[in-house]
Design a protein around this motif. Sequence first.
Motif, PDB file in Angstrom:
ATOM      1  N   MET A 195      33.687 -65.901  21.058  1.00  0.00           N
ATOM      2  CA  MET A 195      34.479 -64.705  21.308  1.00  0.00           C
ATOM      3  C   MET A 195      35.738 -64.992  22.127  1.00  0.00           C
ATOM      4  N   THR A 230      38.827 -66.296  20.487  1.00  0.00           N
ATOM      5  CA  THR A 230      39.403 -65.319  19.568  1.00  0.00           C
ATOM      6  C   THR A 230      40.297 -64.348  20.324  1.00  0.00           C
ATOM      7  N   PHE A 260      44.391 -64.557  20.367  1.00  0.00           N
ATOM      8  CA  PHE A 260      45.225 -63.408  19.988  1.00  0.00           C
ATOM      9  C   PHE A 260      46.308 -63.176  21.043  1.00  0.00           C
ATOM     10  N   GLU A 289      46.295 -55.170  14.884  1.00  0.00           N
ATOM     11  CA  GLU A 289      45.803 -56.526  15.160  1.00  0.00           C
ATOM     12  C   GLU A 289      44.606 -56.508  16.104  1.00  0.00           C
ATOM     13  N   ILE A 290      44.646 -55.573  17.047  1.00  0.00           N
ATOM     14  CA  ILE A 290      43.485 -55.448  17.933  1.00  0.00           C
ATOM     15  C   ILE A 290      42.257 -55.045  17.128  1.00  0.00           C
ATOM     16  N   ARG A 348      41.700 -55.579  13.998  1.00  0.00           N
ATOM     17  CA  ARG A 348      41.287 -56.727  13.187  1.00  0.00           C
ATOM     18  C   ARG A 348      40.533 -57.758  14.019  1.00  0.00           C
ATOM     19  N   THR A 349      41.033 -57.966  15.243  1.00  0.00           N
ATOM     20  CA  THR A 349      40.377 -58.935  16.103  1.00  0.00           C
ATOM     21  C   THR A 349      38.953 -58.500  16.406  1.00  0.00           C
ATOM     22  N   GLU A 365      37.131 -56.463  14.659  1.00  0.00           N
ATOM     23  CA  GLU A 365      36.305 -56.545  13.444  1.00  0.00           C
ATOM     24  C   GLU A 365      35.857 -57.980  13.183  1.00  0.00           C
ATOM     25  N   PHE A 366      36.790 -58.906  13.382  1.00  0.00           N
ATOM     26  CA  PHE A 366      36.477 -60.327  13.196  1.00  0.00           C
ATOM     27  C   PHE A 366      35.328 -60.753  14.103  1.00  0.00           C
ATOM     28  N   ILE A 367      35.434 -60.352  15.355  1.00  0.00           N
ATOM     29  CA  ILE A 367      34.371 -60.718  16.291  1.00  0.00           C
ATOM     30  C   ILE A 367      33.066 -60.027  15.937  1.00  0.00           C
ATOM     31  N   ARG A 415      31.873 -58.859  13.140  1.00  0.00           N
ATOM     32  CA  ARG A 415      31.201 -59.447  11.970  1.00  0.00           C
ATOM     33  C   ARG A 415      30.527 -60.748  12.375  1.00  0.00           C
ATOM     34  N   GLY A 416      31.222 -61.476  13.246  1.00  0.00           N
ATOM     35  CA  GLY A 416      30.719 -62.798  13.611  1.00  0.00           C
ATOM     36  C   GLY A 416      29.500 -62.753  14.498  1.00  0.00           C
ATOM     37  N   ILE A 417      29.449 -61.771  15.386  1.00  0.00           N
ATOM     38  CA  ILE A 417      28.328 -61.772  16.321  1.00  0.00           C
ATOM     39  C   ILE A 417      27.380 -60.598  16.147  1.00  0.00           C
ATOM     40  N   GLY A 418      27.820 -59.605  15.338  1.00  0.00           N
ATOM     41  CA  GLY A 418      26.988 -58.411  15.208  1.00  0.00           C
ATOM     42  C   GLY A 418      25.792 -58.661  14.304  1.00  0.00           C
ATOM     43  N   ARG A 470      45.596 -66.847  12.662  1.00  0.00           N
ATOM     44  CA  ARG A 470      45.466 -66.643  14.101  1.00  0.00           C
ATOM     45  C   ARG A 470      44.040 -66.257  14.489  1.00  0.00           C
ATOM     46  N   LEU A 471      43.230 -65.931  13.494  1.00  0.00           N
ATOM     47  CA  LEU A 471      41.818 -65.706  13.789  1.00  0.00           C
ATOM     48  C   LEU A 471      41.023 -67.011  13.691  1.00  0.00           C
ATOM     49  N   PRO A 518      42.154 -70.391  16.524  1.00  0.00           N
ATOM     50  CA  PRO A 518      41.588 -70.443  17.872  1.00  0.00           C
ATOM     51  C   PRO A 518      40.094 -70.697  17.873  1.00  0.00           C
ATOM     52  N   PHE A 566      30.534 -68.095  11.820  1.00  0.00           N
ATOM     53  CA  PHE A 566      31.330 -67.092  12.537  1.00  0.00           C
ATOM     54  C   PHE A 566      32.632 -66.795  11.807  1.00  0.00           C
ATOM     55  N   ARG A 626      31.943 -65.087   8.213  1.00  0.00           N
ATOM     56  CA  ARG A 626      31.650 -63.660   8.284  1.00  0.00           C
ATOM     57  C   ARG A 626      32.936 -62.880   8.579  1.00  0.00           C
ATOM     58  N   GLY A 627      33.768 -63.483   9.396  1.00  0.00           N
ATOM     59  CA  GLY A 627      34.977 -62.793   9.824  1.00  0.00           C
ATOM     60  C   GLY A 627      36.022 -62.670   8.731  1.00  0.00           C
TER      61      GLY A 627
END
Lengths: 220, 220, 220, 220
Positions: free
Chosen positions: A180, A183, A187, A205-206, A208-209, A211-213, A215-218, B178-179, B182, B212, B215-216
């Motif tokens: 996390m 990421t 950003f 962008e926030i 998206r960030t 959402e990216f996180i 998906r990755g950890i949820g 950028r996702l 990093p 990670f 999924r993102g």
Amino acid sequence: MSEKDQSIYRQMIDTLGESENMTQKQVKILEAAIEIISEKGYYNTSTSEIAKRAGVAEGTIFRHYRTKKDLLAAIITPVITDFSAPLFAEKFVDEVFRKSYTSIEDFLYAFIKNRFEFAKANVPLVKILLQELAFHPDIQASYKKVFAEKVYPAINNVLDYYKGKGEVKDLPNQTLIRLMAPTVLGFLITRFLLQPDLDWEDDLEIKRTIEFIMRGIGKV
Amino acid sequence: MSEKDQSIYRQMIDTLGESENMTQKQVKILEAAIEIISEKGYYNTSTSEIAKRAGVAEGTIFRHYRTKKDLLAAIITPVITDFSAPLFAEKFVDEVFRKSYTSIEDFLYAFIKNRFEFAKANVPLVKILLQELAFHPDIQASYKKVFAEKVYPAINNVLDYYKGKGEVKDLPNQTLIRLMAPTVLGFLITRFLLQPDLDWEDDLEIKRTIEFIMRGIGKV
Amino acid sequence: MSEKDQSIYRQMIDTLGESENMTQKQVKILEAAIEIISEKGYYNTSTSEIAKRAGVAEGTIFRHYRTKKDLLAAIITPVITDFSAPLFAEKFVDEVFRKSYTSIEDFLYAFIKNRFEFAKANVPLVKILLQELAFHPDIQASYKKVFAEKVYPAINNVLDYYKGKGEVKDLPNQTLIRLMAPTVLGFLITRFLLQPDLDWEDDLEIKRTIEFIMRGIGKV
Amino acid sequence: MSEKDQSIYRQMIDTLGESENMTQKQVKILEAAIEIISEKGYYNTSTSEIAKRAGVAEGTIFRHYRTKKDLLAAIITPVITDFSAPLFAEKFVDEVFRKSYTSIEDFLYAFIKNRFEFAKANVPLVKILLQELAFHPDIQASYKKVFAEKVYPAINNVLDYYKGKGEVKDLPNQTLIRLMAPTVLGFLITRFLLQPDLDWEDDLEIKRTIEFIMRGIGKV
DNA sequence: AATGAATGAGAATTCATTCAT
DNA sequence: CATGAATGAATTCTCATTCAT
């Protein structure tokens, strides 16, 4: 209210100014030092240049900061202790347990939004922190202390809390953090340091960030 | 074969040694400089210290490198041009279009694995690159050039390719990069610079990192 | 009455205090300066340190003493003029001619005893005098003046008087002085500056010193 | 052969010059430093002034002596160790037991004569030693060490030897030393530092000094 | 090619002294 | 009288770079 006035570096100076009775000249010195060091780095900035920009005699710098390194510490330490850690540890973590954030996504949003505003208002300070941390073991140490004693435990609590609620995948906290943190940091660094002149749609962008996180950890 | 011998800094020295007829002394200088600068940073490293560690007279350094900054450039430039970009641009991208990687996940695995081994074998060089890039505009420029001309287009191609195959979410490449970047960088930095002494299960962590990211950015 | 109160530096301060209307602060400054300068020497003592020890603002020092050197002079001059010379010239010499001392041995005893008590009560001042005299030509000059005009003639008279009585060898006064003076001074310096912590039997050592001198300069 | 060439400071430079491969410039620096410091004292002498007098760039001083204090130590230490102590400990003491000196008076004469010549040839060095010793604890320490380990035991032996032969009064050696030393030192200091321009009959004064001491410490 | 002594431009730092309050 | 912030000249020291050997 200009952007400068919102900045935490403004707040920092104001705070210190009140509490420690800073002189006008001392404030000028801090401002000048932050400006130049953030532009060119600590080792490329001479005290004489700082003095000149601050409109002050070089000796005056050393009346207020015993050494050049002390001046750097005076700039960086508050960024670490007064703003970085407390915001995390107190404000957010408490809120979590007061059920203010119904989901980790809510929490993340509040957190990132807050860090985003902080970074926005303090680009020079953040730049200095990131750039100089590597070269000054003493400052590193104080950072590690704050991180180990305040930040890390707080994050742990939050993650465990949301794991308990089944909102977070069952990965070690270590791993979750190392996924996390870059990421978010990535950003902010891209946004404010690497490509500040791009046309950013910040809210998008926030989102998206997050959402990216998520998906990755949820879970699910 | 010792770890040192696998390192690209070994290769670098060998390469340069062949192509430019490096003397033994010159090699010693490079080795010493890399060691000390990676430990203490460019500005905390004096040429006299480098000379001493290299077992060479101070004048000898300046026979081979006109200035101290030239010496730094001689260290960093190859990391950027000879190793960083080409590996990306040529090896991987070509492979993609030769259908060597059936999915972006395959590609990511190969790429991260490759970068991981590179970082592992070149900790000091990576450290120098990351630390000094901020302070040397000329080196920055050469990095930007390489990135803009080689790396970025290559990544674009790859992303577009896999987007076309429906494997990647329809986000701007900018955002995707950028996702992803990093996350990969954060892993490598944590692994080799911040917490190198932790008990890392490297394969597991690489897998988690890929998951990670996938999924993102992956479509469903 | 504490030892401090007996000291001539107490007297000095009292004297000056009365005569020149010294403020409490001024006294504090003198006390602090004497303490620190006697410990570390004039050039290793900063006015800011004196101010701090005296509990006074740095500017206050310069209200009372135009320069730092003036402060030193204010400390040393009285030691030379008010105490060193007068005691010699007046008290003792007069006594000689009032036949108070029946022999030069009596005289010597009274003199050494007196100097001994003086030194004992004024270690810091004596230390400053001895240490700094070498480096400050102006103070040297005032010392030479006092010595040439007051001390030397007085000693000459005394020596001539006892020579006349056949108690002293017929050596040039020059030589007699350069033999006697270091013996007395050497005793006091050893006693109070070089080895103050030894277990001294003061009366015995004074007697031995006198005997040493008497054998050396006495007739028969 | 000029007086300068006989001086032990000449010898010192020559010795060091041979053994440690001194540069011409380094010699010039030492010479200049000795000259100016003996005139004005360590704290009134700037390295830039030394450099100028030596005809050398200021940086060159610091190539050879890490700090200004190191330069002082390089001047004083040999005076203490190479010349002061050894001459005493070895040359004279050995001679005593080889019966070279039939009486303590002979010994004293040889010793004082030797110290006299030494002082004569090394006025600046002796001056520096005496003036600076008080202010540099580190140099003091090295002096105390040499004195305690070499000089003091040697003197003790000599005194005990002549006491055994019934030539010296039965006073504690401590006392004997504190009576004799100032007499000799006082002579040399008066002769060379305080009143060098007087018309001295050196041999006569040496004889008188010895007689003064002999009467004071001799039996009968 | 290699050496290493020498350089000198700058850097940080100190501190006695001034002066507005 | 007292203060203490501010000054700036002077000082020590560093270090990349040059150059004669």
